[in-house]
Design a protein around this motif. Sequence first.
Motif, PDB file in Angstrom:
ATOM      1  N   ASP A 122      -2.455  -4.112   2.696  1.00 42.19           N
ATOM      2  CA  ASP A 122      -2.351  -5.564   2.870  1.00 42.19           C
ATOM      3  C   ASP A 122      -3.738  -6.179   3.036  1.00 42.19           C
ATOM      4  OD1 ASP A 122       0.385  -5.373   2.715  1.00 42.19           O
ATOM      5  OD2 ASP A 122       0.705  -5.396   4.886  1.00 42.19           O
ATOM      6  N   GLU A 246       1.820 -15.323   0.238  1.00 46.03           N
ATOM      7  CA  GLU A 246       3.187 -14.798   0.187  1.00 46.03           C
ATOM      8  C   GLU A 246       3.809 -14.944  -1.193  1.00 46.03           C
ATOM      9  OE1 GLU A 246       6.325 -17.509   1.917  1.00 46.03           O
ATOM     10  OE2 GLU A 246       4.544 -18.459   2.778  1.00 46.03           O
ATOM     11  N   SER A 249       1.508 -12.216  -3.662  1.00 44.54           N
ATOM     12  CA  SER A 249       1.100 -10.885  -3.198  1.00 44.54           C
ATOM     13  C   SER A 249       1.387  -9.798  -4.234  1.00 44.54           C
ATOM     14  CB  SER A 249       1.787 -10.557  -1.868  1.00 44.54           C
ATOM     15  OG  SER A 249       3.192 -10.562  -2.017  1.00 44.54           O
TER      16      SER A 249
END
Length: 285
Positions: A122, A246, A249
């Motif tokens: 991430d 979001e 991604s």
Amino acid sequence: MSKYKFLKHICLFALPVLLFACRDEVTYVGDSALASIGDKHLYKDEVALAYARQGHLTDSAEFVRNYIERWAGETLFYEKAKENVPSTAEIDRMVENYRMGLLLKAYQDGLITQQLAPAITDKDVKAFYEKEKGLFELEESYIKGFYIKLPQDAPYVSSVRNRCIRKRSEDLDHLEKLCVEKGYAHQFFIDEWVLFNELVRRTPLTAQQLMTRLQKNKTIEFRDKGYTYFISAFSIMGKGGQKPLEMVSDEVKELLLNSRKAEFIKTVKRSMYEKALEEGRVVLH
């Protein structure tokens, strides 16, 4: 037409078709197969499947006749080609190269999925996103919220209005259950971005009218042609703005994979080569 009915049609029409299609070179070979040329056979199930795939758009008898003629023509042409092409060494080499390419691609994709993809964190995704923000500009407007349309004289209008204004978790759950139970048109997209124009198409308003109203009030109510509309905007992203992480991604991960793929495969190949040298499987003369 069901598969079984179609197979009956095949049985009825196969023999005369075969006698006509390719003279004596094509023979009828019994219950399971429709046609035979040497050791090549055309089976009923294959024809039935092809008929189903094309959507039963043509007459079954005509389809069977045409399919058998095409199969026979291609099979006979292939046999003749084998007789007249003096050497197939080059073709064999091309086939082997193609097979090798498919195997390499399948193995490479497996390695990337199992080893490279999980290695992308991430933190990597966020760093790439921050560095390359210019790649993620919004080409259209998006919205999070909900939409409800119910008859103007519905007995629940007042209750729906109050719950739309409060927007507590229990209110939203109640509204969604009510819409499902009563069959009211609705869409709840509180946790996902949807195209603003998709919402516009559900209303009698233009995109500009709806955007202006929602910019003034996060929850709006209006009537049109016997219906009452409730629309609430939790968040709006305008065209030309920045796509949130979001939303992109998965796209960022794919970009990172593509950028690292070549070096990863190069490293794997180098490691294999060095190991093979140590084990004596590669001999340098």
